[in-house]
Design a protein around this motif. Structure first.
Motif, PDB file in Angstrom:
ATOM      1  N   ASP A 152       4.193 -22.182 -19.179  1.00 45.22           N
ATOM      2  CA  ASP A 152       5.601 -21.791 -19.258  1.00 45.22           C
ATOM      3  C   ASP A 152       6.479 -22.827 -19.933  1.00 45.22           C
ATOM      4  O   ASP A 152       7.553 -22.493 -20.442  1.00 45.22           O
ATOM      5  N   THR A 153       6.042 -24.080 -19.949  1.00 47.23           N
ATOM      6  CA  THR A 153       6.848 -25.138 -20.568  1.00 47.23           C
ATOM      7  C   THR A 153       6.503 -25.364 -22.035  1.00 47.23           C
ATOM      8  O   THR A 153       7.102 -26.221 -22.683  1.00 47.23           O
ATOM      9  N   LEU A 154       5.553 -24.603 -22.557  1.00 42.27           N
ATOM     10  CA  LEU A 154       5.169 -24.709 -23.962  1.00 42.27           C
ATOM     11  C   LEU A 154       5.668 -23.493 -24.730  1.00 42.27           C
ATOM     12  O   LEU A 154       5.892 -22.428 -24.147  1.00 42.27           O
ATOM     13  N   CYS A 155       5.838 -23.636 -26.030  1.00 39.49           N
ATOM     14  CA  CYS A 155       6.232 -22.479 -26.827  1.00 39.49           C
ATOM     15  C   CYS A 155       5.029 -21.550 -27.024  1.00 39.49           C
ATOM     16  O   CYS A 155       3.873 -21.940 -26.810  1.00 39.49           O
ATOM     17  N   GLU A 156       5.304 -20.336 -27.425  1.00 41.14           N
ATOM     18  CA  GLU A 156       4.250 -19.332 -27.534  1.00 41.14           C
ATOM     19  C   GLU A 156       3.177 -19.743 -28.536  1.00 41.14           C
ATOM     20  O   GLU A 156       1.983 -19.524 -28.321  1.00 41.14           O
ATOM     21  N   ALA A 157       3.581 -20.359 -29.648  1.00 41.31           N
ATOM     22  CA  ALA A 157       2.604 -20.783 -30.654  1.00 41.31           C
ATOM     23  C   ALA A 157       1.644 -21.815 -30.085  1.00 41.31           C
ATOM     24  O   ALA A 157       0.442 -21.792 -30.385  1.00 41.31           O
ATOM     25  N   SER A 158       2.152 -22.712 -29.257  1.00 38.25           N
ATOM     26  CA  SER A 158       1.277 -23.717 -28.644  1.00 38.25           C
ATOM     27  C   SER A 158       0.294 -23.065 -27.685  1.00 38.25           C
ATOM     28  O   SER A 158      -0.891 -23.399 -27.654  1.00 38.25           O
ATOM     29  N   VAL A 159       0.787 -22.122 -26.905  1.00 39.93           N
ATOM     30  CA  VAL A 159      -0.078 -21.435 -25.935  1.00 39.93           C
ATOM     31  C   VAL A 159      -1.191 -20.684 -26.656  1.00 39.93           C
ATOM     32  O   VAL A 159      -2.357 -20.709 -26.234  1.00 39.93           O
ATOM     33  N   GLN A 160      -0.844 -20.027 -27.771  1.00 39.11           N
ATOM     34  CA  GLN A 160      -1.813 -19.203 -28.475  1.00 39.11           C
ATOM     35  C   GLN A 160      -2.772 -20.004 -29.356  1.00 39.11           C
ATOM     36  O   GLN A 160      -3.958 -19.666 -29.447  1.00 39.11           O
ATOM     37  N   ARG A 161      -2.277 -21.082 -29.968  1.00 42.76           N
ATOM     38  CA  ARG A 161      -3.081 -21.758 -30.989  1.00 42.76           C
ATOM     39  C   ARG A 161      -3.494 -23.186 -30.646  1.00 42.76           C
ATOM     40  O   ARG A 161      -4.287 -23.789 -31.376  1.00 42.76           O
ATOM     41  N   ARG A 162      -2.971 -23.714 -29.558  1.00 44.89           N
ATOM     42  CA  ARG A 162      -3.297 -25.101 -29.214  1.00 44.89           C
ATOM     43  C   ARG A 162      -3.736 -25.190 -27.744  1.00 44.89           C
ATOM     44  O   ARG A 162      -3.047 -25.756 -26.902  1.00 44.89           O
ATOM     45  N   PRO A 163      -4.894 -24.637 -27.438  1.00 45.40           N
ATOM     46  CA  PRO A 163      -5.360 -24.621 -26.051  1.00 45.40           C
ATOM     47  C   PRO A 163      -5.516 -26.004 -25.445  1.00 45.40           C
ATOM     48  O   PRO A 163      -5.451 -26.166 -24.227  1.00 45.40           O
ATOM     49  N   GLU A 164      -5.696 -27.018 -26.287  1.00 48.14           N
ATOM     50  CA  GLU A 164      -5.848 -28.377 -25.761  1.00 48.14           C
ATOM     51  C   GLU A 164      -4.562 -28.855 -25.085  1.00 48.14           C
ATOM     52  O   GLU A 164      -4.614 -29.651 -24.134  1.00 48.14           O
ATOM     53  N   LEU A 165      -3.418 -28.348 -25.549  1.00 46.05           N
ATOM     54  CA  LEU A 165      -2.160 -28.729 -24.913  1.00 46.05           C
ATOM     55  C   LEU A 165      -2.013 -28.063 -23.554  1.00 46.05           C
ATOM     56  O   LEU A 165      -1.535 -28.677 -22.593  1.00 46.05           O
ATOM     57  N   VAL A 166      -2.420 -26.804 -23.474  1.00 46.29           N
ATOM     58  CA  VAL A 166      -2.388 -26.105 -22.178  1.00 46.29           C
ATOM     59  C   VAL A 166      -3.296 -26.815 -21.192  1.00 46.29           C
ATOM     60  O   VAL A 166      -2.931 -27.039 -20.032  1.00 46.29           O
ATOM     61  N   GLU A 167      -4.487 -27.191 -21.649  1.00 42.84           N
ATOM     62  CA  GLU A 167      -5.434 -27.866 -20.765  1.00 42.84           C
ATOM     63  C   GLU A 167      -4.912 -29.237 -20.348  1.00 42.84           C
ATOM     64  O   GLU A 167      -5.077 -29.648 -19.193  1.00 42.84           O
ATOM     65  N   PHE A 168      -4.284 -29.948 -21.263  1.00 44.78           N
ATOM     66  CA  PHE A 168      -3.679 -31.235 -20.918  1.00 44.78           C
ATOM     67  C   PHE A 168      -2.624 -31.060 -19.835  1.00 44.78           C
ATOM     68  O   PHE A 168      -2.628 -31.782 -18.830  1.00 44.78           O
ATOM     69  N   GLN A 169      -1.748 -30.109 -20.049  1.00 45.09           N
ATOM     70  CA  GLN A 169      -0.696 -29.853 -19.063  1.00 45.09           C
ATOM     71  C   GLN A 169      -1.293 -29.486 -17.699  1.00 45.09           C
ATOM     72  O   GLN A 169      -0.876 -30.004 -16.657  1.00 45.09           O
ATOM     73  N   ARG A 170      -2.264 -28.590 -17.726  1.00 41.75           N
ATOM     74  CA  ARG A 170      -2.880 -28.144 -16.479  1.00 41.75           C
ATOM     75  C   ARG A 170      -3.544 -29.311 -15.747  1.00 41.75           C
ATOM     76  O   ARG A 170      -3.416 -29.465 -14.536  1.00 41.75           O
ATOM     77  N   SER A 171      -4.238 -30.152 -16.499  1.00 41.36           N
ATOM     78  CA  SER A 171      -4.920 -31.289 -15.897  1.00 41.36           C
ATOM     79  C   SER A 171      -3.935 -32.252 -15.235  1.00 41.36           C
ATOM     80  O   SER A 171      -4.162 -32.723 -14.111  1.00 41.36           O
ATOM     81  N   VAL A 172      -2.826 -32.531 -15.922  1.00 43.10           N
ATOM     82  CA  VAL A 172      -1.828 -33.451 -15.360  1.00 43.10           C
ATOM     83  C   VAL A 172      -1.175 -32.848 -14.126  1.00 43.10           C
ATOM     84  O   VAL A 172      -0.980 -33.524 -13.110  1.00 43.10           O
ATOM     85  N   ILE A 173      -0.850 -31.553 -14.193  1.00 41.78           N
ATOM     86  CA  ILE A 173      -0.217 -30.897 -13.041  1.00 41.78           C
ATOM     87  C   ILE A 173      -1.168 -30.872 -11.848  1.00 41.78           C
ATOM     88  O   ILE A 173      -0.772 -31.175 -10.719  1.00 41.78           O
ATOM     89  N   GLU A 174      -2.429 -30.524 -12.091  1.00 41.25           N
ATOM     90  CA  GLU A 174      -3.404 -30.437 -10.999  1.00 41.25           C
ATOM     91  C   GLU A 174      -3.622 -31.783 -10.317  1.00 41.25           C
ATOM     92  O   GLU A 174      -4.036 -31.831  -9.151  1.00 41.25           O
ATOM     93  N   SER A 175      -3.350 -32.871 -11.022  1.00 42.44           N
ATOM     94  CA  SER A 175      -3.571 -34.195 -10.436  1.00 42.44           C
ATOM     95  C   SER A 175      -2.453 -34.617  -9.482  1.00 42.44           C
ATOM     96  O   SER A 175      -2.593 -35.620  -8.787  1.00 42.44           O
ATOM     97  N   GLN A 176      -1.370 -33.850  -9.434  1.00 41.99           N
ATOM     98  CA  GLN A 176      -0.257 -34.208  -8.556  1.00 41.99           C
ATOM     99  C   GLN A 176      -0.525 -33.755  -7.125  1.00 41.99           C
ATOM    100  O   GLN A 176      -1.292 -32.823  -6.884  1.00 41.99           O
ATOM    101  N   THR A 177       0.135 -34.396  -6.187  1.00 44.36           N
ATOM    102  CA  THR A 177      -0.011 -34.026  -4.782  1.00 44.36           C
ATOM    103  C   THR A 177       1.050 -33.011  -4.374  1.00 44.36           C
ATOM    104  O   THR A 177       2.143 -32.959  -4.961  1.00 44.36           O
ATOM    105  N   GLY A 178       0.732 -32.227  -3.367  1.00 48.29           N
ATOM    106  CA  GLY A 178       1.709 -31.280  -2.855  1.00 48.29           C
ATOM    107  C   GLY A 178       2.941 -31.973  -2.315  1.00 48.29           C
ATOM    108  O   GLY A 178       4.066 -31.473  -2.450  1.00 48.29           O
ATOM    109  N   THR A 179       2.747 -33.133  -1.732  1.00 46.63           N
ATOM    110  CA  THR A 179       3.876 -33.892  -1.191  1.00 46.63           C
ATOM    111  C   THR A 179       4.810 -34.348  -2.307  1.00 46.63           C
ATOM    112  O   THR A 179       6.039 -34.290  -2.176  1.00 46.63           O
TER     113      THR A 179
END
Length: 266
Positions: A152-179
């Protein structure tokens, strides 16, 4: 309380200190590609804000943007270049922290860069949603409730054509704690309107926004620039809310131009 985690990207040659503050729900890693392209004469520091990244266990009470700003100030003690300009750059939540710093210790800052952020407080609906996510994240102990922001924080072109950015974002977010997610959401939910702070700033300011930002639109950021009375307003093409992640070279070029124009002649 322990100090926030600070990454020293490069030491510089005495021109000044640029402090990079990240957005939510990521950490200073969102700045990695941009930081490496910033003018090498500047010391560049990336701070992990309370509850996130290397500062996961640092949770001031109560959770506020002001508490985050004061924690940043404490973490920077002894790290800034003596006698040289200090510039804070903040994206989204990091922008809220910059605005709190402008209000609470603006005399220590020589310039600011606000990216993909806003001056207004949350609406009642937005505030209620933040508090709901905070409760959910705290109960689960994980960042599942905000994983959708990887796209949701990336533009549509990035989501469609740059999966490495989505994966980077997901990896960083998943590393955060619920607290940490909960602390950040509660702090943002309670933040005040900062229009008066921006109107009264009177020092150099640069405003940057991704052309396709769906969270803080170009129009929202133009209002920020107008409040600051700055004509340094830059729209980054093919970028959404995380403009430094999607277009690090373009963002770094704007930052470098601002630093040269406003501080080189000092």
């Amino acid at each position: 309380m322990s100090s926030l985690s600070v990454t020293d990207y490069h030491a510089g040659t005495g021109a000044g200190t640029l402090v990079l503050l990240h957005g939510f729900p990521v950490d200073r890693r969102m700045w990695d590609s941009t930081a490496s392209l910033v003018d090498a004469s500047w010391r560049v520091l990336g701070v992990d804000l309370p509850g996130l990244g290397g500062s996961a266990t640092i949770l001031p009470e109560p959770p506020t943007m002001a508490a985050s700003a004061w924690a940043v100030r404490e973490a920077l003690e002894g790290r800034v270049v003596p006698g040289a300009p200090v510039v804070f750059a903040g994206l989204s939540m990091g922008g809220y922290v910059v605005q709190a710093a402008m209000r609470d210790y603006g005399e220590l800052l020589d310039g600011v860069i606000l990216l993909d952020t806003r001056s207004g407080a949350d609406t009642p609906e937005a505030r209620a949603n933040r508090l709901r996510i905070a409760d959910e994240s705290e109960a689960s102990g994980a960042a599942h409730a905000v994983l959708g922001m990887a796209k949701d924080t990336l533009c549509e072109a990035s989501v469609q054509r740059r999966p490495e950015l989505v994966e980077f974002q997901r990896s960083v977010i998943e590393s955060q704690t619920g607290t940490g997610i909960a602390w950040s959401q509660r702090a943002m939910a309670g933040r005040p309107d900062t229009a008066d702070t921006l109107r009264e700033w009177g020092k150099p300011a640069l405003v940057i926004v991704g052309q396709e930002d769906q969270i803080t639109s170009v129009d929202v950021m133009r209002e920020v620039a107008e409040l600051l009375a700055t004509d340094a307003f830059m729209v980054i093409p093919e970028a959404g809310h995380m403009s430094p992640v999607e277009q690090p070279a373009l963002v770094a070029a704007e930052i470098n131009g601002f630093l040269r124009a406003k501080f080189t002649a000092r």
